[in-house]
Design a protein around this motif. Structure first.
Motif, PDB file in Angstrom:
ATOM      1  N   ASP A   1      38.911 -32.097  26.548  1.00 49.92           N
ATOM      2  CA  ASP A   1      40.026 -31.977  26.850  1.00 49.92           C
ATOM      3  C   ASP A   1      41.304 -33.264  26.129  1.00 49.92           C
ATOM      4  N   VAL A   2      41.152 -33.750  26.280  1.00 47.28           N
ATOM      5  CA  VAL A   2      42.267 -35.693  25.640  1.00 47.28           C
ATOM      6  C   VAL A   2      42.238 -34.936  24.517  1.00 47.28           C
ATOM      7  N   ALA A   3      41.220 -34.189  23.479  1.00 44.23           N
ATOM      8  CA  ALA A   3      41.328 -33.924  21.983  1.00 44.23           C
ATOM      9  C   ALA A   3      42.163 -32.911  21.533  1.00 44.23           C
ATOM     10  N   THR A   4      42.242 -32.394  22.307  1.00 44.49           N
ATOM     11  CA  THR A   4      42.651 -30.913  22.841  1.00 44.49           C
ATOM     12  C   THR A   4      44.667 -30.947  23.096  1.00 44.49           C
ATOM     13  N   ARG A   5      44.320 -31.749  24.132  1.00 45.41           N
ATOM     14  CA  ARG A   5      46.238 -32.772  23.731  1.00 45.41           C
ATOM     15  C   ARG A   5      46.961 -33.445  22.772  1.00 45.41           C
TER      16      ARG A   5
END
Length: 102
Positions: free
Chosen positions: A18-22
């Protein structure tokens, strides 16, 4: 899911999905995994990521505690982005492509 970022001359960086996608969306990417950025496009992606962190870096990325005993230190998006920023800086200076996959 975990996302691992790779470039030729820097250690791999693994970030929660989720952080990588953000971070990918802040870089101007669609956020799809797997993906890549050609060496010529890395400087612009790094500039967009830095601008995005300047604006959104205070976002909390650690999950809220379930109870008082579960309380963990707060981790902000800017902190999670730092290893990726360093990888991108290396890719810029070495004119390398950047790839990522789960």
């Amino acid at each position: 899911m975990l996302v691992t970022f790779k470039t030729k001359r820097y250690a791999n960086i693994t970030i929660f999905g989720d952080v990588a996608t953000r971070l990918l969306t802040l870089m101007g990417h669609s956020g799809t995994v797997p993906g890549a950025i050609k060496a010529d496009d890395v400087p612009a992606a790094l500039a967009r990521l830095r601008a995005g962190i300047e604006e959104h870096g205070d976002e909390v990325t650690s999950p809220p505690p379930r109870d008082e005993e579960d309380r963990q230190p707060t981790v902000h998006l800017a902190q999670r982005a730092q290893p990726l920023i360093e990888l991108l800086e290396s890719a810029v200076s070495n004119e390398d492509d950047v790839m990522w996959a789960s």
